[in-house]
Design an enzyme around this catalytic site. Sequence first.
Site, mmCIF file in Angstrom:
data_model
loop_
_atom_site.group_PDB
_atom_site.id
_atom_site.type_symbol
_atom_site.label_atom_id
_atom_site.label_comp_id
_atom_site.label_asym_id
_atom_site.label_seq_id
_atom_site.Cartn_x
_atom_site.Cartn_y
_atom_site.Cartn_z
ATOM 1 N N GLU A 253 0.812 -1.207 0.000
ATOM 2 C CA GLU A 253 0.000 0.000 0.000
ATOM 3 C C GLU A 253 0.856 1.273 0.000
ATOM 4 O OE1 GLU A 253 -3.388 0.487 -0.327
ATOM 5 O OE2 GLU A 253 -2.753 2.571 -0.357
ATOM 6 N N THR A 295 -5.763 1.546 -5.707
ATOM 7 C CA THR A 295 -5.402 0.126 -5.547
ATOM 8 C C THR A 295 -6.059 -0.738 -6.606
ATOM 9 O OG1 THR A 295 -5.401 0.518 -3.175
ATOM 10 C CG2 THR A 295 -5.210 -1.753 -3.891
ATOM 11 N N HIS A 410 -1.654 3.379 4.655
ATOM 12 C CA HIS A 410 -2.652 4.079 3.832
ATOM 13 C C HIS A 410 -2.914 5.438 4.454
ATOM 14 C CE1 HIS A 410 -6.397 5.054 1.816
ATOM 15 N NE2 HIS A 410 -6.234 4.024 1.007
ATOM 16 N N ASP A 469 1.568 -0.103 -4.843
ATOM 17 C CA ASP A 469 0.363 -0.035 -5.682
ATOM 18 C C ASP A 469 0.185 1.322 -6.362
ATOM 19 O OD1 ASP A 469 -0.399 1.291 -3.333
ATOM 20 O OD2 ASP A 469 -2.334 0.255 -3.152
ATOM 21 N N HIS A 470 0.576 2.400 -5.676
ATOM 22 C CA HIS A 470 0.430 3.751 -6.232
ATOM 23 C C HIS A 470 1.134 4.718 -5.286
ATOM 24 C CE1 HIS A 470 -2.603 4.148 -3.102
ATOM 25 N NE2 HIS A 470 -3.154 3.048 -3.563
HETATM 26 C C1 GP9 Z 1 -8.961 -0.652 0.383
HETATM 27 C C2 GP9 Z 1 -7.542 -0.533 0.047
HETATM 28 C C3 GP9 Z 1 -7.139 0.896 -0.116
HETATM 29 O O1 GP9 Z 1 -9.462 -1.929 0.346
HETATM 30 O O2 GP9 Z 1 -7.219 -1.284 -1.055
HETATM 31 O O3 GP9 Z 1 -7.623 1.419 -1.275
HETATM 32 P P1 GP9 Z 1 -7.003 2.725 -1.939
HETATM 33 O O4 GP9 Z 1 -7.637 3.900 -1.295
HETATM 34 O O5 GP9 Z 1 -5.533 2.698 -1.718
HETATM 35 O O6 GP9 Z 1 -7.355 2.584 -3.360
HETATM 36 MN MN MN Z 2 -3.849 1.552 -2.252
#
Ligand code: GP9
Ligand code: MN
Length: 615
Positions: A253, A295, A410, A469-470
């Site tokens: 994340e 994500t 996150h 992921d980003h």
């Molecule tokens: C939520 C997690 C976070 O299930 O994958 O999502 P994001 O805000 O990073 O897209």
């Molecule tokens: Mn994410």
Amino acid sequence: MAVIKAQLAKHKFFLLAVLLLSVKTYLVYKVGFNISSENVLQEFLLFINPISSAVFLIGLSFFFTGLKRNVVIVVTSLFATLVLYFNLLYFRFFSDFLTWPVLFQTSNAKDLTGSITELIRTIDLLLIIDLVILSYLILKKIAPIQVKAKREPLIVLGLSFVIFIVNLGIAQIERPQLLTRSFDREMLVKNIGLLNYHVYDGYIQSQSRAQRVFADSSDMTEILDYRKENYKEADQDLYAIAEGKNVIVISLESLQTFVINETLDGEEITPFLNSLINESYYFDHFYHQTAQGKTSDSEFLLATSLFPRDSGSVFFTHAGNEYHSLPEILNEAGYYTSVLHANNKSFWNRDVMYDSFGYDHFFDIESYEVNEENSVGWGLKDVDFFKQSIELLKSQPQPFYSKFITLTNHFPFELGEEDKFINEFNSNSNTLNRYFPTVRYMDHALELFFDELKENGLYEDSIFIMYGDHYGISDYHNRAMSLFLNKDEITDFDQIQLQRVPMFVHIPGHSDHELKHTVAGQIDLKPTIMHLLGLETKDDIQFGTDLFSPERDSFVVLRDGSVITDEYVFTKGSCYQKADGAEVDIEECESFRERGAQDLYFSDKVIYGDLLRFY
Ligand code: GP9
Ligand code: MN
């Protein structure tokens, strides 16, 4: 004032119906859907969000006069009640809200009708109380009879619109970019109300349907040719090197490359990952290619080697498409495929999209024990998530392909004191400041996970694909970021460098490790994994290339059209020299800018036209 009073008195039957429907909806939210709120504003939103649609729907009665109007008031209330009730029944079974595609999915309906008797409860009769009251008032002639008044219907519908805008305004404060960014159905219902949510859902679905209708199989021809031109052979030494092994994919994340091999106050930020670089193929010029779907976009890139949408989330808009996804291909190759992620299954519409992708199982929040002690921020802490996942992993048949999605790192990067192993940064951005301890925590969780996999005999027979992921820190925090990076400012060129995310291919027992500088992105994951597992990609529609292919071009296009190669960076209409960030003539970037645009164009065409159904 007197005018308003008179109007209110005149339309008290209408107002009563609106009030009863709104209160009823609120009560169903609380009791039926168990919607909770974290603060007073959220609770307030929940309470007022049924009003705009109630005024609109019941307001349709203003197109009628006399007794007819009162009957229409009851009929529209009944209609709203039925929508509410069908959702309630659906929710009792799937703990999710209805969507338009679901309504037309007959197989889903069968699931529901089979057990419908079990879903209906006596207490549900309470839902018609308002209808009984309203009907009684009409029958007893207590409800006033209205005569025609000219502009009334438009005024009422206008009023509902104004109420909706106010509602939406508050919702935007509570959850910025609600309609473009957050595609969790519960979040939408919470913020704009159930009926409005259905309208919105209908809009999203119809939008994507139109393009699909006009597509046909001939659209596929030029894309196939394009694909053939860009196909790259695998590296012969690495092809099939992990054949038959388990694949553990870890979506990290919000992890960005700028923290790798960096320190804060003399402490390493990612000591475990840094050490893993020496035992892995590590890609330091690997970019995320996500947009608003965050994500879910990265998951899409991984599963399909297609680009996500430039706005909204493809997980939401094109979950019904035909895909030739990585899980599906691996299923055919004898793998058991799963996702492990301790969040609601409907978040990002994952439950629906994962079905389209063909995953065998989604271990969502229901598979985990989540309580106050083991949670922070968005939910289950990464250490506990990985710990509890071991048993789930062991329960699967081998070989498996399992994707983990971490959560602790996150935004807003909250963490308990006991889990802070390094200091916060010191800048004007609390977000960036808090980012480092949560990154450090995730790194720690990964280390423990690797240890546990070793203890449980799952490590040796697996390969690991791990990637950020980003981005976690947006350009909004550029001032603080420039402080951390010791730069005067963050330019557009720097901003592109900041879109790099770490990417590891870790193969236990394999001694050839290397630091790879090839410019690449998440779109390249699928062909890379397939080749490592000995699966041919020649006939697959993909827009990436195997990261290990000796023929591959060092090239990536981001979702916004920015393009990066070994020598150049093209972004926001300007061309830069990669080595020093100096701006050069736009001509220098032209050929690969075009190639990037071409990739995006064809990929979008595949998705909007649902072209893989013809292939
Ligand atoms: C939520 C997690 C976070 O299930 O994958 O999502 P994001 O805000 O990073 O897209
Ligand atoms: Mn994410």
